[in-house]
Design a protein around this motif. Sequence first.
Motif, PDB file in Angstrom:
ATOM      1  N   GLU A 284       0.846  -1.192   0.000  1.00 47.48           N
ATOM      2  CA  GLU A 284       0.000   0.000   0.000  1.00 47.48           C
ATOM      3  C   GLU A 284       0.882   1.243   0.000  1.00 47.48           C
ATOM      4  OE1 GLU A 284      -3.359   0.428  -0.167  1.00 47.48           O
ATOM      5  OE2 GLU A 284      -3.466  -1.723  -0.543  1.00 47.48           O
TER       6      GLU A 284
ATOM      7  N   THR B 135       1.175   5.469   0.082  1.00 48.19           N
ATOM      8  CA  THR B 135       0.440   6.653   0.499  1.00 48.19           C
ATOM      9  C   THR B 135       0.216   7.553  -0.710  1.00 48.19           C
ATOM     10  OG1 THR B 135       2.393   7.986   0.986  1.00 48.19           O
ATOM     11  CG2 THR B 135       1.569   6.544   2.766  1.00 48.19           C
ATOM     12  N   GLU B 136      -0.699   8.464  -0.568  1.00 44.99           N
ATOM     13  CA  GLU B 136      -0.955   9.424  -1.645  1.00 44.99           C
ATOM     14  C   GLU B 136       0.296  10.240  -1.960  1.00 44.99           C
ATOM     15  OE1 GLU B 136      -4.002  13.099  -2.179  1.00 44.99           O
ATOM     16  OE2 GLU B 136      -4.872  11.242  -1.364  1.00 44.99           O
ATOM     17  N   ASP B 137       1.076  10.580  -0.927  1.00 42.53           N
ATOM     18  CA  ASP B 137       2.322  11.327  -1.139  1.00 42.53           C
ATOM     19  C   ASP B 137       3.345  10.495  -1.920  1.00 42.53           C
ATOM     20  OD1 ASP B 137       1.390  13.596   0.105  1.00 42.53           O
ATOM     21  OD2 ASP B 137       2.347  13.165   2.035  1.00 42.53           O
ATOM     22  N   GLN B 138       3.444   9.191  -1.638  1.00 41.75           N
ATOM     23  CA  GLN B 138       4.372   8.324  -2.367  1.00 41.75           C
ATOM     24  C   GLN B 138       3.968   8.206  -3.844  1.00 41.75           C
ATOM     25  OE1 GLN B 138       3.913   5.003   0.373  1.00 41.75           O
ATOM     26  NE2 GLN B 138       6.100   5.099   0.877  1.00 41.75           N
ATOM     27  N   VAL B 139       2.672   8.071  -4.091  1.00 40.11           N
ATOM     28  CA  VAL B 139       2.185   7.994  -5.471  1.00 40.11           C
ATOM     29  C   VAL B 139       2.493   9.298  -6.191  1.00 40.11           C
ATOM     30  CG1 VAL B 139       0.117   7.847  -6.917  1.00 40.11           C
ATOM     31  CG2 VAL B 139       0.413   6.257  -4.996  1.00 40.11           C
ATOM     32  N   ARG B 140       2.222  10.424  -5.544  1.00 37.47           N
ATOM     33  CA  ARG B 140       2.497  11.731  -6.142  1.00 37.47           C
ATOM     34  C   ARG B 140       3.987  11.894  -6.436  1.00 37.47           C
ATOM     35  NH1 ARG B 140       0.873  14.797  -2.321  1.00 37.47           N
ATOM     36  NH2 ARG B 140      -1.320  14.756  -2.893  1.00 37.47           N
TER      37      ARG B 140
END
Length: 193
Positions: free
Chosen positions: A2, A4-9
């Motif tokens: 999974e 985080t949104e920050d990692q995806v960004r």
Amino acid sequence: VELTEDQVRAARHGYYAAISYVDERVGEVLGALRDGGLDDDTIVVLTSDHGEMLGERGVWYKMSFFEQSARVPLLVRVPGGAPARRIGEPVSLLDVGPTLLELTGASGESAGPVDGESLVRLMSGDAAGRSQPVVGEYLAEGVNAPAVMVRRGTHKFVACPGDPDQLYDLALDPAELVNRASEPEHQETVRLL
């Protein structure tokens, strides 16, 4: 895993930074051709061997024939050629060889047999369509046997031994969410592809 949104960004930011870096290098090459007086005598082709999944469906890297990883840039600049335009019809990297042969005036016979189909007609604005389907093959991480993709018109068929066949109609389902390979009304399309 999974993310985080920050990692995806951050991962997507890195990808787009890499694209910007390549864009700058292409500008340098074109500038060097211009500065050397070769820009009016040089065909330039820019392409890539695969696209990237950027977290869509939880998938990263290539490893599939979904549009994000199957579609690649293919830019062709021909001195004195047709004006710049976007061609929406799918083509194949196998087409680069026959295209360069035709653009340089070489015949296929002098080069021996080549796969693919020249794109010169499409580049000139003739939208008559391809006579051959677009094909792709993948054998690396994530598959136990060669995965093969065949695209003709709006239909994309993917087969890999040990996995269910996939058939998508990209006009009706551009996100490739509905696999139609097992539907009785699509069996003729599956058979043809």
